[in-house]
Scaffold this motif. Structure first.
Motif, short mmCIF file in Angstrom:
data_model
loop_
_atom_site.label_atom_id
_atom_site.label_comp_id
_atom_site.label_asym_id
_atom_site.label_seq_id
_atom_site.Cartn_x
_atom_site.Cartn_y
_atom_site.Cartn_z
N GLY A 1 0.81 -1.21 0.00
CA GLY A 1 0.00 0.00 0.00
C GLY A 1 0.84 1.26 0.00
N LEU A 2 1.91 1.26 0.79
CA LEU A 2 2.81 2.41 0.83
C LEU A 2 3.54 2.60 -0.49
CD1 LEU A 2 4.29 1.97 4.42
CD2 LEU A 2 2.78 3.82 3.66
N SER A 3 3.82 1.50 -1.18
CA SER A 3 4.48 1.58 -2.49
C SER A 3 3.57 2.24 -3.52
CB SER A 3 4.88 0.18 -2.97
OG SER A 3 5.77 -0.45 -2.09
N ILE A 4 2.30 1.89 -3.46
CA ILE A 4 1.35 2.39 -4.45
C ILE A 4 0.93 3.83 -4.15
CG2 ILE A 4 -0.95 2.04 -5.42
CD1 ILE A 4 -0.61 -0.96 -4.76
N ARG A 5 0.74 4.13 -2.86
CA ARG A 5 0.20 5.44 -2.48
C ARG A 5 1.12 6.13 -1.47
NH1 ARG A 5 -6.14 3.36 -1.92
NH2 ARG A 5 -6.49 3.16 -4.16
N ARG A 6 2.28 6.53 -1.95
CA ARG A 6 3.26 7.19 -1.08
C ARG A 6 2.71 8.50 -0.51
NH1 ARG A 6 8.67 5.52 -1.51
NH2 ARG A 6 9.38 7.62 -0.92
N ASN A 7 1.78 9.12 -1.22
CA ASN A 7 1.24 10.40 -0.76
C ASN A 7 0.38 10.26 0.49
OD1 ASN A 7 -0.65 8.99 -2.41
ND2 ASN A 7 -1.87 10.85 -2.65
N ARG A 8 0.01 9.03 0.85
CA ARG A 8 -0.80 8.83 2.05
C ARG A 8 0.02 8.31 3.23
NH1 ARG A 8 -6.40 6.30 -0.57
NH2 ARG A 8 -6.72 8.00 -2.07
N ALA A 9 1.34 8.38 3.08
CA ALA A 9 2.22 7.86 4.12
C ALA A 9 2.10 8.64 5.43
CB ALA A 9 3.67 7.88 3.64
N PHE A 10 1.86 9.95 5.33
CA PHE A 10 1.75 10.76 6.55
C PHE A 10 0.57 10.28 7.41
CE2 PHE A 10 4.34 14.14 4.45
CZ PHE A 10 5.29 14.26 5.46
N ILE A 11 -0.55 10.02 6.75
CA ILE A 11 -1.73 9.56 7.50
C ILE A 11 -1.44 8.24 8.19
CG2 ILE A 11 -4.14 8.84 7.29
CD1 ILE A 11 -4.37 10.69 4.86
N TRP A 12 -0.85 7.31 7.44
CA TRP A 12 -0.53 5.99 7.97
C TRP A 12 0.51 6.09 9.09
CZ3 TRP A 12 3.81 2.77 8.12
CH2 TRP A 12 3.56 1.42 8.36
N GLY A 13 1.56 6.86 8.84
CA GLY A 13 2.63 6.96 9.82
C GLY A 13 2.22 7.66 11.09
N TYR A 14 1.54 8.81 10.97
CA TYR A 14 1.10 9.55 12.15
C TYR A 14 0.03 8.77 12.91
CZ TYR A 14 3.49 13.94 10.91
OH TYR A 14 4.41 14.90 10.67
N GLY A 15 -0.89 8.15 12.16
CA GLY A 15 -1.99 7.45 12.81
C GLY A 15 -1.54 6.29 13.66
N HIS A 16 -0.34 5.77 13.41
CA HIS A 16 0.17 4.67 14.21
C HIS A 16 0.43 5.06 15.65
CE1 HIS A 16 0.51 1.74 10.97
NE2 HIS A 16 0.97 0.87 11.85
N ALA A 17 0.43 6.34 15.94
CA ALA A 17 0.56 6.74 17.34
C ALA A 17 -0.55 6.12 18.17
CB ALA A 17 0.51 8.27 17.45
N PHE A 18 -1.76 6.06 17.61
CA PHE A 18 -2.89 5.46 18.33
C PHE A 18 -2.73 3.95 18.44
CE2 PHE A 18 -4.45 9.40 16.45
CZ PHE A 18 -5.06 10.01 17.54
N VAL A 19 -2.17 3.33 17.41
CA VAL A 19 -1.93 1.88 17.46
C VAL A 19 -0.92 1.55 18.55
CG1 VAL A 19 -1.00 -0.10 16.18
CG2 VAL A 19 -2.50 1.55 15.02
N PHE A 20 0.20 2.24 18.55
CA PHE A 20 1.24 1.97 19.53
C PHE A 20 0.80 2.32 20.95
CE2 PHE A 20 4.37 3.01 15.88
CZ PHE A 20 4.27 1.70 15.40
N ALA A 21 0.13 3.47 21.09
CA ALA A 21 -0.32 3.88 22.42
C ALA A 21 -1.36 2.92 22.98
CB ALA A 21 -0.89 5.30 22.36
N SER A 22 -2.25 2.44 22.11
CA SER A 22 -3.29 1.51 22.59
C SER A 22 -2.68 0.18 23.00
CB SER A 22 -4.35 1.31 21.51
OG SER A 22 -3.81 0.73 20.34
N LEU A 23 -1.71 -0.31 22.24
CA LEU A 23 -1.07 -1.58 22.60
C LEU A 23 -0.30 -1.46 23.91
CD1 LEU A 23 0.24 -2.83 19.13
CD2 LEU A 23 -1.66 -3.75 20.46
N THR A 24 0.35 -0.33 24.11
CA THR A 24 1.06 -0.10 25.38
C THR A 24 0.07 -0.06 26.53
OG1 THR A 24 2.76 1.17 24.21
CG2 THR A 24 2.67 1.41 26.60
N ALA A 25 -1.06 0.60 26.31
CA ALA A 25 -2.09 0.70 27.35
C ALA A 25 -2.73 -0.66 27.64
CB ALA A 25 -3.17 1.71 26.94
N ILE A 26 -2.82 -1.52 26.62
CA ILE A 26 -3.36 -2.86 26.85
C ILE A 26 -2.49 -3.62 27.84
CG2 ILE A 26 -3.76 -5.12 25.78
CD1 ILE A 26 -4.62 -3.59 23.25
N GLY A 27 -1.18 -3.45 27.71
CA GLY A 27 -0.27 -4.09 28.66
C GLY A 27 -0.53 -3.64 30.08
N ALA A 28 -0.72 -2.33 30.24
CA ALA A 28 -1.04 -1.81 31.58
C ALA A 28 -2.38 -2.36 32.06
CB ALA A 28 -1.06 -0.28 31.54
#
Length: 400
Positions: A271-298
């Protein structure tokens, strides 16, 4: 091509130029893997501190420090990762500047308890400053040695430096201004790449970036396993072996395994290869993925401690400490990958149903108890994995 073999002597200096976006067999270097280990320490610290706040029934007071410190950790990792994807030379100067950034991460980790207990972010800011010094020096080097990307590199160096002055100045502000200053400075920090790359996008490698994000996902999942294990250890020390305690710990492992499976079902690299222009959305949005996984541990640590009668919080609070971050993870997983690919692997309708079930399950706590709710959440995640695998096996189309 950089030297990816840690057993060979690195070149003393290699001219820093943009790496090819189609470079074959591009994988994480041993240096990047070592760099990630410092984040293991930092993430473990914030997960533990958040769990302690929740166990004492005061999770609200821990959310602010958690978000602030997590931002510093996540954003530092993000900046290093995307720079490395475009400019990694793995020569001696590059390794030394990476060492500086690693030292900054460890300083941040050391300052986590003070941030949670006393709202003292001095060590966090100092560690963040150290990391930024290393990063800015790399951008300056890129500007000098890569004329084609000089404007973009200088914009990065200038933007990061200006915002960092703001972070240091924040320490002198009255306590009541802390949150507002944090929001403003975080927005400015996030805006630097958007501004810098208006003059030209750096040559990051889509498969390398996807792998790096996958590895960081594994890191935060690993910390969740560690947090649950810590809860079991404390429970055994205080009340001995209990069926409920062991059951919740086992359920937690199943839950984390299902979430890991779901994450790697989505084809991010293509997906990143095909739509490089949407990388910011994907990259920034991962903050919620990482933060939620860390919170699941807690949350899992809190649930285990609650089962061992070591936590002052209620069953409902412990259950939502797991349910809310799981729901966030499931929702963000679809939202981030759907814009990248023509067809989403995990169907949106199934995702919505899973999110609603996870959020409703704690309301059944009076009937099924803490173990039942935790098991129900794990079953929902596992069912979503199974349903997605069936869809892939049968070739059923999905909405994008």
């Amino acid at each position: 091509m950089t030297n990816e073999n840690p057993t060979r002597m690195p070149a003393f200096r290699i001219r820093m130029t943009g790496r090819a976006t189609e470079e074959s067999h591009r994988v994480s270097s041993p240096l990047e893997l070592l760099f990630d280990l410092t984040f293991v320490v930092a993430i473990a610290q914030i997960s533990t501190q958040l769990a302690h706040k929740a166990e004492s029934g005061d999770i609200v007071s821990g959310l602010g420090p958690y978000l602030m410190v997590f931002f510093a950790i996540w954003w530092a990792w993000m900046n290093f990762t995307w720079f490395a994807s475009a400019y990694d030379t793995d020569d001696v100067p590059y390794r030394l500047t990476t060492l500086v950034q690693m030292a900054g991460v460890l300083v941040v980790a050391a300052g986590v308890p003070a941030a949670f207990d006393h709202q003292d972010f001095t060590a966090i800011v100092v560690g963040y400053l150290i990391m930024r010094v290393g990063l800015v020096s790399q951008w300056v080097r890129a500007a000098i040695e890569h004329p084609e990307g000089r404007t973009t590199a200088l914009r990065y160096a200038i933007g990061i430096t200006v915002v960092q002055v703001g972070w240091v100045s924040r320490l002198a502000l009255p306590g009541d201004w802390g949150w507002w200053a944090f929001i403003v400075l975080a927005v400015l920090d996030l805006s630097v790449p958007l501004w810098a790359e208006r003059t030209g996008m750096t040559s990051w490698h889509p498969h390398h970036i996807a792998e790096r994000y996958g590895l960081f996902t594994i890191i935060v999942l690993g910390e969740s396993v560690s947090a649950a294990a810590a809860g079991v250890q404390n429970g055994l020390a205080s009340h001995g072996l209990g069926v409920e305690l062991v059951t919740i710990a086992a359920i937690g492992l199943v839950l984390l395994f299902a979430l890991w499976w779901l994450y790697f079902l989505e084809p991010a690299a293509e997906g990143l290869s095909i739509r490089r222009n949407r990388a910011f959305i994907w990259g920034y949005g991962h903050a919620f993925v990482f933060a939620s996984l860390t919170a699941i541990g807690a949350g899992l640590e809190v649930a285990v401690q609650r089962a061992a009668a070591n936590a002052e919080t209620s069953d409902l609070a412990a259950e939502y400490a797991i349910a809310v971050p799981v729901a966030v993870f499931l929702l963000m997983l679809w939202l981030l990958h759907a814009p990248l690919v023509p067809v989403a692997v995990i169907r949106p309708l199934k995702t919505v149903i899973a999110v609603l079930l996870v959020l409703v399950l704690p309301l059944a706590s009076p009937l099924i108890g803490l173990v039942g709710v935790t098991a129900g959440i794990a079953m929902v995640a596992s069912a979503l994995v199974a349903a997605t695998l069936i869809d892939k096996r049968t070739g059923r189309g999905t909405e994008s």
